[in-house]
Every structure is written in structure tokens, then in C-alpha cells.
Enzyme design. Structure first.
Site, short mmCIF file in Angstrom:
data_model
loop_
_atom_site.label_atom_id
_atom_site.label_comp_id
_atom_site.label_asym_id
_atom_site.label_seq_id
_atom_site.Cartn_x
_atom_site.Cartn_y
_atom_site.Cartn_z
N ASP A 17 1.02 -1.29 -0.16
CA ASP A 17 0.10 -0.04 0.02
C ASP A 17 0.81 1.08 -0.01
OD1 ASP A 17 -2.26 1.75 0.26
OD2 ASP A 17 -2.20 1.57 2.42
N SER A 18 0.26 2.40 -0.10
CA SER A 18 0.94 3.61 -0.14
C SER A 18 1.64 3.93 1.14
CB SER A 18 0.38 4.80 -0.65
OG SER A 18 -0.62 5.06 0.11
N TYR A 49 -1.29 7.53 -2.99
CA TYR A 49 -1.54 7.16 -4.43
C TYR A 49 -2.96 7.95 -4.91
CZ TYR A 49 1.84 3.33 -4.26
OH TYR A 49 2.96 2.48 -4.19
N GLY A 50 -3.67 8.33 -4.03
CA GLY A 50 -4.68 8.91 -4.70
C GLY A 50 -4.76 9.82 -5.78
N CYS A 80 -4.53 -1.77 -1.46
CA CYS A 80 -4.79 -0.39 -1.62
C CYS A 80 -5.83 -0.42 -2.82
CB CYS A 80 -3.49 0.24 -2.21
SG CYS A 80 -3.67 2.01 -2.98
N ASN A 81 -7.01 0.45 -2.24
CA ASN A 81 -8.16 0.49 -3.61
C ASN A 81 -7.77 1.29 -4.85
OD1 ASN A 81 -10.94 -0.33 -2.57
ND2 ASN A 81 -9.65 -0.18 -0.72
N THR A 82 -6.82 2.24 -4.52
CA THR A 82 -6.32 3.09 -5.73
C THR A 82 -5.62 2.20 -6.77
OG1 THR A 82 -6.44 5.13 -4.69
CG2 THR A 82 -5.16 5.03 -6.73
N GLU A 161 -2.95 9.26 7.79
CA GLU A 161 -1.40 9.20 8.01
C GLU A 161 -0.67 10.12 9.00
OE1 GLU A 161 0.89 7.20 6.66
OE2 GLU A 161 -0.48 5.72 5.31
N CYS A 193 -11.30 2.48 0.70
CA CYS A 193 -9.59 2.71 0.82
C CYS A 193 -9.32 2.12 2.02
CB CYS A 193 -9.28 4.53 0.93
SG CYS A 193 -7.82 4.85 1.42
N THR A 194 -8.18 1.23 2.16
CA THR A 194 -7.80 0.56 3.26
C THR A 194 -7.40 1.25 4.36
OG1 THR A 194 -5.51 0.19 2.17
CG2 THR A 194 -7.01 -1.56 2.00
N HIS A 195 -7.30 2.87 4.24
CA HIS A 195 -7.09 3.57 5.39
C HIS A 195 -8.24 3.79 6.24
CE1 HIS A 195 -3.43 4.78 3.37
NE2 HIS A 195 -2.92 5.47 4.44
#
Length: 275
Positions: A17-18, A49-50, A80-82, A161, A193-195
Site C-alpha cells: 500500500d502507499s 497514491y490517490g 490499496c483500492n487506488t 497518516e 480505501c484501506t486507510h
């Protein structure tokens, strides 16, 4: 799809993921498959990444996939969804039969379609994910009767983040997004989004628990389990797995957040794959 012929059960599962968002998926897989070793890569040098171009994300994803292959991973989970929306096919073509490749979108779509209870679903995600229209495309292919309303929520990833969640600032930002007309009269909300599972309790609070929230982490973990089981690649070793966590740009704050979130002492290793 990879063949199990060249793979062995004791190889690790790779995820990327980012940033820390993919750890929600890593944690779910760890709980579902406690004997599996994990190799996690957080591309902190390019976070988030978005707002990156599709070509950039594909480039990052291929380089990271090669890193995970070099670490002998039997499976690569694009946590990561993006990246799942924009680079899944690219990564799958690149990896070929060297490992299985899993994204975080298909398991969620499959769950909703299979259950058949939801007819109007909202999706919140990064600009890249929402602009791609991937959820609407997937639902259209699987069940044309399901209406999809996507809303880009670009402030959420940097906010998370930086540790701004579960406080007045995050609540105000989240409430502002969820009040938008696009998310009115939906049957469920996909955390695209995995966040976002890190702010799931706040979202539940705003909806007062009356709207189902769909978190990809658990669905991905269940999918990974079934895929490995089907291909006889579940690790049955009695040894405690030694997980490895890498970042492309080390920061003390990121390590602190990772330790807090994963609920164990984690030593981040810096892997400068871009140089």
C-alpha cells in the site's frame, strides 16, 4: 491466475500500500491465517497514491511487485483500492504464474452481489479510485440492478497518516463528506480505501450505527484463505511466523503509528527500491 505447481505453502504472503492503510488488510489476514508469514511494503515515498497519475501508480506497483517476488512471496495482495483500481491487471500480467495476485475490490463486490440485499451502495475513496469508476464497472458486470454512488474524499488519507483521527478535527471533516447529497438514501457504504477502517468507529458514530459499513479487509482475508486452501498452499507449520515490514522512506512517526496500529513491536526496514 498463478499455478500452484511452482509455489510452496511455506512461502510468505506479500502486501503493499502507499502507507499504513494496507495494515488493516495485513491485520485481518494475520487473524484469519495466523500461521502465514507476511511481507508488507508501505510506499511512503509516494504517499498518497490517490492523487497520482495512473501511469505512475502502475510503475510503482510493478516495482513493488518485483520486490515482493524477490522476497519469494506466493501471493501478492494489492492492499490499496487506488492501486487495485488502476494497476491490478498490469501487476497480474507482470507477475504471471510466479505468484497469485489479489486486489481489495473484487471480494467486496462479490459479497454484496452474493448476498443480494443491497440495491444502492455508496463508495468513499481517493480521487484515483473514484475517478476510475471501478466499483460501478464491477457491479455493472455482476449485477446491473445495483446503483453505485461514488464520492472522492481526498482529505481522509493524509489526515489518517498524520494521526488526525478520533478527534474534533477528523469528526468535522468526515461529517462534511458524509453529508454530501451523493451519499443520501444509500443501503450501505463501502469504505473504498484501506486507510478508512481506522476511522470506522467515527463513521459509525455519524450514522449512529444505522447504515451497514463494508470494510474490505475482512472480505479480502476470507478470499485469501479460500484461494490458498483451494490450491493447497495454506502454511501448516507450527513455527511462529516472522513478519517483515518495509517502507520506501523511513520516518519515526510512521514506525510509531505502525506499532500502535498492529498492536505489536514492529521494526520497519527501509527498502530504497527507487534508487
Amino acid at each position: 491466475m498463478a499455478s500452484s505447481v511452482r509455489l510452496s505453502a511455506n512461502q510468505p504472503i506479500g502486501l503493499f500500500d502507499s502507507g499504513i492503510g494496507g495494515l488493516t488488510v495485513a491485520r485481518a489476514i494475520k487473524e484469519k491465517l495466523p500461521k502465514e508469514r507476511l511481507v508488507y511494503f508501505g510506499d511512503t515515498a509516494h504517499l498518497p497514491y490517490g492523487d497520482k497519475s495512473p501511469d505512475s501508480i502502475k510503475y510503482y506497483a510493478i516495482r513493488i511487485a518485483q520486490f515482493l517476488l524477490d522476497n519469494h512471496c506466493k501471493m501478492i495482495v494489492i492492499a490499496c483500492n487506488t492501486a487495485s483500481a488502476l494497476a491490478y491487471d498490469t501487476v497480474q500480467d507482470f507477475v504471471g504464474k510466479r505468484a497469485f495476485v489479489v486486489n481489495v475490490i473484487d471480494p467486496v463486490v462479490n459479497k454484496i452481489v452474493t448476498e443480494g440485499k443491497i440495491k444502492k451502495v455508496g463508495v468513499i475513496g481517493t480521487k484515483g479510485t473514484i475517478k476510475s469508476g471501478i466499483h460501478a464497472q464491477k457491479f455493472m458486470e455482476a449485477d446491473k440492478t445495483i446503483e453505485v454512488n461514488g464520492l472522492a474524499t481526498p482529505l481522509l488519507v493524509p489526515m489518517i497518516e498524520e494521526g488526525f483521527f478520533n478527534n474534533k478535527i477528523s469528526h468535522a471533516v468526515i461529517d462534511s463528506y458524509l453529508s454530501r447529497p451523493k451519499l443520501k438514501k444509500i443501503d450501505a457504504l463501502i469504505l473504498g480505501c484501506t486507510h478508512y477502517p481506522l476511522i470506522k468507529k467515527e463513521i459509525e458514530g455519524i450514522y449512529k450505527g444505522k447504515l451497514p459499513l463494508i470494510d474490505s479487509a475482512d472480505e479480502v482475508a476470507a478470499f485469501v484463505y479460500q484461494l490458498l486452501k483451494k490450491n493447497k498452499l495454506l502454511n501448516t507449520s507450527g513455527k511462529k511466523p516472522l513478519h517483515r515490514f518495509y517502507v520506501s522512506d523511513y520516518t519515526e512517526a510512521f514506525e510509531k503509528n505502525t506499532n500502535f496500529f498492529f498492536n505489536e513491536k514492529i521494526k520497519l526496514e527501509e527498502a530504497r527500491i527507487w534508487k
